[in-house]
Design an enzyme around this catalytic site. Structure first.
Site, short mmCIF file in Angstrom:
data_model
loop_
_atom_site.label_atom_id
_atom_site.label_comp_id
_atom_site.label_asym_id
_atom_site.label_seq_id
_atom_site.Cartn_x
_atom_site.Cartn_y
_atom_site.Cartn_z
N ASP A 27 28.91 10.75 5.05
CA ASP A 27 30.14 10.74 4.24
C ASP A 27 30.00 11.35 2.84
O ASP A 27 30.62 10.85 1.88
CB ASP A 27 30.67 9.30 4.10
CG ASP A 27 31.03 8.68 5.44
OD1 ASP A 27 30.82 9.33 6.47
OD2 ASP A 27 31.52 7.54 5.45
N GLU A 75 34.09 10.12 7.07
CA GLU A 75 35.08 9.06 7.32
C GLU A 75 36.47 9.65 7.13
O GLU A 75 36.72 10.32 6.13
CB GLU A 75 34.87 7.90 6.34
CG GLU A 75 35.89 6.78 6.57
CD GLU A 75 35.73 5.60 5.62
OE1 GLU A 75 34.69 5.49 4.94
OE2 GLU A 75 36.67 4.78 5.56
N LYS A 132 34.55 9.95 11.96
CA LYS A 132 34.60 8.52 12.30
C LYS A 132 35.77 7.85 11.58
O LYS A 132 36.01 8.12 10.40
CB LYS A 132 33.27 7.85 11.94
CG LYS A 132 32.93 7.88 10.45
CD LYS A 132 31.54 7.33 10.23
CE LYS A 132 31.13 7.30 8.78
NZ LYS A 132 31.87 6.39 7.92
N LYS A 135 33.78 2.47 9.05
CA LYS A 135 32.66 2.55 8.12
C LYS A 135 31.37 2.89 8.89
O LYS A 135 30.57 3.69 8.44
CB LYS A 135 32.50 1.22 7.36
CG LYS A 135 33.77 0.78 6.62
CD LYS A 135 34.28 1.82 5.67
CE LYS A 135 35.52 1.36 4.94
NZ LYS A 135 36.19 2.46 4.22
N VAL A 160 26.63 8.15 1.31
CA VAL A 160 27.39 7.18 0.50
C VAL A 160 28.38 6.42 1.38
O VAL A 160 28.79 6.92 2.41
CB VAL A 160 28.15 7.90 -0.63
CG1 VAL A 160 27.17 8.53 -1.60
CG2 VAL A 160 29.16 8.91 -0.13
N THR A 161 28.79 5.25 0.89
CA THR A 161 28.16 4.49 -0.16
C THR A 161 27.15 3.52 0.45
O THR A 161 27.32 3.09 1.59
CB THR A 161 29.18 3.71 -1.02
OG1 THR A 161 29.87 2.76 -0.19
CG2 THR A 161 30.20 4.65 -1.66
N CYS A 165 29.32 2.43 4.12
CA CYS A 165 29.07 3.21 5.34
C CYS A 165 27.59 3.38 5.65
O CYS A 165 27.20 3.43 6.82
CB CYS A 165 29.79 4.54 5.25
SG CYS A 165 31.57 4.30 5.25
N GLN A 205 12.15 -9.05 5.15
CA GLN A 205 11.75 -9.71 6.41
C GLN A 205 11.05 -8.74 7.36
O GLN A 205 11.38 -8.66 8.54
CB GLN A 205 12.96 -10.34 7.09
CG GLN A 205 13.72 -11.33 6.21
CD GLN A 205 14.91 -11.91 6.93
OE1 GLN A 205 14.76 -12.76 7.80
NE2 GLN A 205 16.09 -11.44 6.57
C1 C5J Z 1 31.98 4.89 2.63
C2 C5J Z 1 33.77 3.63 1.67
N1 C5J Z 1 31.73 6.11 3.12
N2 C5J Z 1 33.02 3.19 0.66
N3 C5J Z 1 33.28 4.51 2.57
O1 C5J Z 1 31.09 4.18 2.23
O2 C5J Z 1 34.91 3.25 1.78
#
Ligand code: C5J
Length: 226
Positions: A27, A75, A132, A135, A160-161, A165, A205
């Protein structure tokens, strides 16, 4: 000749075979990274994502040079918004919502200028771009089918972010059996605390979701391969 790379990482070193590893660029779209897009309409400072661009560009160049598979995600939604849940569109009570006209075209709509990848990281015509609606990159896409068909079992994760995502996709990949190496300087968040917490959660973990390293450590490992 050595074929496997060993990358210094946390919680411990990550070994990868370039033939079965893909770089995933999540993204890196104008809508999240540039002013006048969805990220800014949500109230965020988009400059906080900019430090991830240059290290990702270097990793992309190295992966292309080493002939690793490179895949991108974006996205966004169909122009008729039939794949956008009304609950997503209404969320945040935004003045400019998903599908509305903004300075970079219709927000998070496929085919619009803002929806596409930033110029610095443009995909090559031969590289796969997965569109897509959610997320996670595995939800309602053919990403898993493609990765399995081409024999990919490990992913180098950038984008990102971090806590949205990137984290959702890394968790989805981990549950499907992929080994994920997240590069901390190639992922970014509008919230520095969330960035740190996301990376901590992934590697905690014993690497419950995956491994965390840096672009420099990955590039060193490529160099050591000769
Ligand atoms: C992504 C968002 N790509 N933050 N989307 O992280 O809405």
């Amino acid at each position: 000749m050595k074929t496997h790379l060993t990358v210094e990482a946390e919680p411990y070193e990550f070994t990868l075979d370039p033939a079965s590893t893909a770089l995933l660029v999540i993204d890196m779209q104008r809508d999240f990274i540039l002013p006048g897009g969805f990220g800014e309409f949500l109230g965020n400072k988009v400059e906080l994502l900019h430090p991830a661009i240059e290290p990702t560009r270097r990793v992309l160049a190295a992966c292309r040079q080493r002939r690793l598979t490179v895949l991108y995600t974006r996205e966004g939604h169909r122009p008729d918004l039939s794949d956008c849940p009304p609950s997503k569109r209404e969320r945040g009570r935004l003045k400019i919502k998903i599908g509305d006209e903004g300075p970079m075209g219709r927000v998070l709509v496929r085919g619009e200028y803002g929806h596409d990848i930033i110029d610095e990281l443009s995909p090559l015509p031969t590289e796969t771009v997965i569109d897509k609606p959610g997320k996670g990159a595995f939800f309602a896409t053919d990403l898993d089918l493609i990765l399995r068909n081409i024999g990919i079992s490990s992913l180098i994760v950038t984008g990102v972010t971090s806590e949205v995502c990137v984290q959702t996709t890394t968790r989805e990949a981990n549950d499907r059996g992929y080994r994920c190496l997240v590069l901390e300087d190639c992922v970014a968040s509008y919230f520095p605390d969330f960035q740190r917490a996301t990376l901590d959660m992934i590697k905690a973990q014993g690497g419950i979701v995956g491994w965390v390293s840096t672009s420099a450590r990955l590039l060193d490992a490529f160099e050591n391969l000769g």
